[in-house]
Design a protein around this motif. Structure first.
Motif, PDB file in Angstrom:
ATOM      1  N   CYS A 171       2.385  -7.690  -6.361  1.00 27.54           N
ATOM      2  CA  CYS A 171       1.634  -7.225  -7.067  1.00 27.54           C
ATOM      3  C   CYS A 171       0.866  -7.109  -8.627  1.00 27.54           C
ATOM      4  O   CYS A 171       1.522  -8.339  -8.624  1.00 27.54           O
ATOM      5  CB  CYS A 171       2.230  -5.259  -7.274  1.00 27.54           C
ATOM      6  SG  CYS A 171       3.313  -6.067  -8.722  1.00 27.54           S
TER       7      CYS A 171
ATOM      8  N   GLN B  51      -5.635  -5.366  -3.343  1.00 25.74           N
ATOM      9  CA  GLN B  51      -5.225  -5.670  -4.304  1.00 25.74           C
ATOM     10  C   GLN B  51      -5.677  -4.150  -4.595  1.00 25.74           C
ATOM     11  O   GLN B  51      -5.377  -2.828  -5.145  1.00 25.74           O
ATOM     12  CB  GLN B  51      -5.997  -6.197  -5.109  1.00 25.74           C
ATOM     13  CG  GLN B  51      -5.095  -6.687  -6.377  1.00 25.74           C
ATOM     14  CD  GLN B  51      -3.277  -5.622  -7.062  1.00 25.74           C
ATOM     15  OE1 GLN B  51      -2.785  -6.812  -6.073  1.00 25.74           O
ATOM     16  NE2 GLN B  51      -2.728  -5.111  -6.823  1.00 25.74           N
ATOM     17  N   THR B  54      -4.006  -1.467  -2.817  1.00 29.03           N
ATOM     18  CA  THR B  54      -2.174  -0.445  -3.440  1.00 29.03           C
ATOM     19  C   THR B  54      -2.986  -0.464  -5.127  1.00 29.03           C
ATOM     20  O   THR B  54      -2.582   0.684  -5.187  1.00 29.03           O
ATOM     21  CB  THR B  54      -2.312  -2.438  -4.015  1.00 29.03           C
ATOM     22  OG1 THR B  54      -1.702  -3.563  -2.579  1.00 29.03           O
ATOM     23  CG2 THR B  54      -0.414  -1.871  -4.730  1.00 29.03           C
ATOM     24  N   ILE B  55      -4.340  -0.710  -5.451  1.00 27.52           N
ATOM     25  CA  ILE B  55      -4.767   0.275  -6.724  1.00 27.52           C
ATOM     26  C   ILE B  55      -4.850   1.701  -6.319  1.00 27.52           C
ATOM     27  O   ILE B  55      -4.221   2.650  -6.721  1.00 27.52           O
ATOM     28  CB  ILE B  55      -6.055  -0.809  -7.780  1.00 27.52           C
ATOM     29  CG1 ILE B  55      -5.404  -1.817  -8.031  1.00 27.52           C
ATOM     30  CG2 ILE B  55      -6.334   0.508  -8.605  1.00 27.52           C
ATOM     31  CD1 ILE B  55      -6.666  -2.733  -8.521  1.00 27.52           C
ATOM     32  N   THR B  57      -3.922   3.731  -3.550  1.00 27.07           N
ATOM     33  CA  THR B  57      -1.899   4.315  -3.385  1.00 27.07           C
ATOM     34  C   THR B  57      -2.197   4.494  -4.752  1.00 27.07           C
ATOM     35  O   THR B  57      -1.089   5.927  -4.583  1.00 27.07           O
ATOM     36  CB  THR B  57      -1.616   4.156  -2.480  1.00 27.07           C
ATOM     37  OG1 THR B  57      -1.410   2.273  -2.566  1.00 27.07           O
ATOM     38  CG2 THR B  57      -2.841   3.987  -0.384  1.00 27.07           C
ATOM     39  N   ASP B  58      -1.639   3.530  -5.642  1.00 29.10           N
ATOM     40  CA  ASP B  58      -1.248   3.713  -6.407  1.00 29.10           C
ATOM     41  C   ASP B  58      -1.689   4.426  -7.855  1.00 29.10           C
ATOM     42  O   ASP B  58      -1.073   5.705  -8.145  1.00 29.10           O
ATOM     43  CB  ASP B  58      -0.672   2.454  -7.322  1.00 29.10           C
ATOM     44  CG  ASP B  58       0.415   1.933  -6.467  1.00 29.10           C
ATOM     45  OD1 ASP B  58      -0.050   0.406  -7.190  1.00 29.10           O
ATOM     46  OD2 ASP B  58       0.899   2.213  -5.968  1.00 29.10           O
ATOM     47  N   SER B  61      -1.282   8.711  -6.306  1.00 23.37           N
ATOM     48  CA  SER B  61       0.339   8.951  -6.380  1.00 23.37           C
ATOM     49  C   SER B  61       0.308   9.292  -8.155  1.00 23.37           C
ATOM     50  O   SER B  61       1.428  10.622  -7.856  1.00 23.37           O
ATOM     51  CB  SER B  61       1.681   7.881  -5.572  1.00 23.37           C
ATOM     52  OG  SER B  61       1.632   7.230  -4.058  1.00 23.37           O
ATOM     53  N   PHE B  62       0.192   8.380  -8.954  1.00 25.69           N
ATOM     54  CA  PHE B  62       0.649   8.677 -10.102  1.00 25.69           C
ATOM     55  C   PHE B  62      -0.459   9.937 -10.473  1.00 25.69           C
ATOM     56  O   PHE B  62       0.105  11.052 -11.327  1.00 25.69           O
ATOM     57  CB  PHE B  62      -0.077   7.678 -10.885  1.00 25.69           C
ATOM     58  CG  PHE B  62       0.301   6.073 -11.413  1.00 25.69           C
ATOM     59  CD1 PHE B  62      -0.145   5.380 -11.314  1.00 25.69           C
ATOM     60  CD2 PHE B  62       1.764   5.940 -10.666  1.00 25.69           C
ATOM     61  CE1 PHE B  62      -0.253   4.099 -11.098  1.00 25.69           C
ATOM     62  CE2 PHE B  62       2.066   4.923 -10.073  1.00 25.69           C
ATOM     63  CZ  PHE B  62       1.695   3.915 -10.570  1.00 25.69           C
ATOM     64  N   HIS B  65       2.186  12.344  -8.508  1.00 26.11           N
ATOM     65  CA  HIS B  65       3.203  12.897  -9.849  1.00 26.11           C
ATOM     66  C   HIS B  65       3.052  13.563 -11.173  1.00 26.11           C
ATOM     67  O   HIS B  65       4.383  14.595 -11.217  1.00 26.11           O
ATOM     68  CB  HIS B  65       3.269  11.160  -9.933  1.00 26.11           C
ATOM     69  CG  HIS B  65       5.250  11.492 -10.248  1.00 26.11           C
ATOM     70  ND1 HIS B  65       6.179  11.803  -9.961  1.00 26.11           N
ATOM     71  CD2 HIS B  65       5.377  11.805 -11.701  1.00 26.11           C
ATOM     72  CE1 HIS B  65       7.274  11.713 -10.949  1.00 26.11           C
ATOM     73  NE2 HIS B  65       6.528  11.234 -12.300  1.00 26.11           N
ATOM     74  N   ASP B  75      -3.756   7.590 -16.114  1.00 29.16           N
ATOM     75  CA  ASP B  75      -2.547   6.884 -14.691  1.00 29.16           C
ATOM     76  C   ASP B  75      -3.397   5.248 -14.578  1.00 29.16           C
ATOM     77  O   ASP B  75      -2.791   4.696 -13.922  1.00 29.16           O
ATOM     78  CB  ASP B  75      -3.551   7.268 -13.244  1.00 29.16           C
ATOM     79  CG  ASP B  75      -3.037   9.010 -12.955  1.00 29.16           C
ATOM     80  OD1 ASP B  75      -3.943   9.678 -12.871  1.00 29.16           O
ATOM     81  OD2 ASP B  75      -2.269   9.064 -13.556  1.00 29.16           O
ATOM     82  N   LEU B  79      -1.107   1.686 -14.618  1.00 32.97           N
ATOM     83  CA  LEU B  79      -0.508   0.797 -13.239  1.00 32.97           C
ATOM     84  C   LEU B  79      -0.544  -0.849 -14.100  1.00 32.97           C
ATOM     85  O   LEU B  79      -0.317  -1.315 -13.729  1.00 32.97           O
ATOM     86  CB  LEU B  79      -2.287   0.734 -13.132  1.00 32.97           C
ATOM     87  CG  LEU B  79      -2.704   0.287 -11.505  1.00 32.97           C
ATOM     88  CD1 LEU B  79      -1.498   1.018 -10.291  1.00 32.97           C
ATOM     89  CD2 LEU B  79      -3.977   0.323 -10.863  1.00 32.97           C
TER      90      LEU B  79
END
Lengths: 194, 110
Positions: A171, B51, B54-55, B57-58, B61-62, B65, B75, B79
């Motif tokens: 990551c 990347q 990933t960013i 989806t993260d 999710s944040f 949440h 958010d 990260l």
């Protein structure tokens, strides 16, 4: 004395105003704070699907599914600026103009990629967050190049197919924090000699 | 058919990303007096693409949440929580933009 133009900020705001004029202004539903009335600076309201003007990927357009929202600040009384503050502002603007000279990934492209990667249809992102992600990715790219350059020492920056069994991707936090290699299965982007 | 269109869109986005990253690499290469192979640029583009997946989806999710559907700067700062320097860099940029916006509004009112 005419108001001082905020040079570096104009680009982003102009883009925002273009987006605002290009798309239908629909009231925001999910943003906690958003503009409803058009403002002179061009802070765009939420853009939702069904844009009146369709752009192409080649134009790094927002497209039909882009949902960006402005985080509108609460209205405050502007305090009087001292001369020192004006000088500080000028210095900051000069620094930002230098930053603007540096190549960047177009913000519209980044927005488009983000929306392509979102799993849920209704996910939106504020313009501030969008710019923050742009900064994040910019740092990511430049750090990747810097690490490859440092590790390489001399010569070309190359791809080394060294480790076929490198564990799946690091990551960004780990990458930037601990100096791990940039890698994914089958590929090692490192500046080291093969 | 929809999948094919989506794949085509992704490929075009990757191509556009490749072009932009190529320009950044060229600029950095000039500044560092180095050269980069096209394979390096392609690999870096691939890396940035993954990347960004990933960013995205993260961030999603944040925000979920936190009970929101809109991703905010909080958010994005979450990260960058693992790296203090990166966190400070992004926070600094956000604060500067907000300060500029406030000043801009003040001048507008005058």
């Amino acid at each position: 004395m005419p108001p001082k133009a905020t040079g570096p900020g104009r680009g982003g705001r102009v883009a925002a105003s273009n987006n605002r004029t290009a798309t239908s202004n629909k009231p925001t539903t999910n943003a906690s704070r958003s503009t409803t009335a058009p403002r002179g600076r061009g802070d765009a309201s939420t853009t939702t699907g069904g844009a009146s003007r369709k752009r192409t990927i080649d134009d790094y357009a927002h497209g039909g599914r882009t949902n960006t929202v402005d985080e509108e600040e609460e209205e405050e009384e502007e305090p009087q600026q001292d001369e020192e503050e004006l000088e500080a502002v000028e210095e900051e603007e000069e620094e930002e103009e230098e930053d603007d000279d540096r190549e960047k990934i177009p913000p519209e492209l980044l927005t488009r990629i983000l929306h392509a990667c979102f799993e849920r249809e209704g996910t939106r992102i504020t313009r501030e967050a969008d710019r923050a992600v742009g900064r994040y990715v910019d740092v990511f790219v430049r750090e990747a190049i810097a690490r490859a350059a440092v590790e390489r020492g001399r010569g070309f920056l190359e791809v080394c197919f060294a480790s076929l069994f490198f564990p799946f991707p690091v990551c960004v936090g780990g990458l930037l924090g601990s100096g791990l290699r940039l890698g994914r299965p089958g590929l090692d982007v490192v500046g080291s000699a093969c | 058919m929809a999948d094919v269109d989506e794949d085509e869109v992704r490929e075009r986005l990757k191509s556009a990303l490749w072009y932009s990253i190529g320009k950044i690499v060229d600029q950095e290469s000039l500044e560092r007096n180095r050269n980069a192979t096209p394979q390096f640029i392609a690999a870096l583009t691939d890396l940035v693409w993954h990347q960004m997946e990933t960013i995205a989806t993260d961030l999603e999710s944040f925000s979920q949440h936190a009970g929101r559907t809109t991703i905010t700067t909080d958010d994005v700062l979450l990260l960058a929580r693992r790296n203090q320097d990166l966190y400070a860099l992004i926070k600094d940029g956000i604060d500067k933009e907000r300060a500029k916006r406030v000043k801009g509004k003040g001048k507008q009112r005058r």
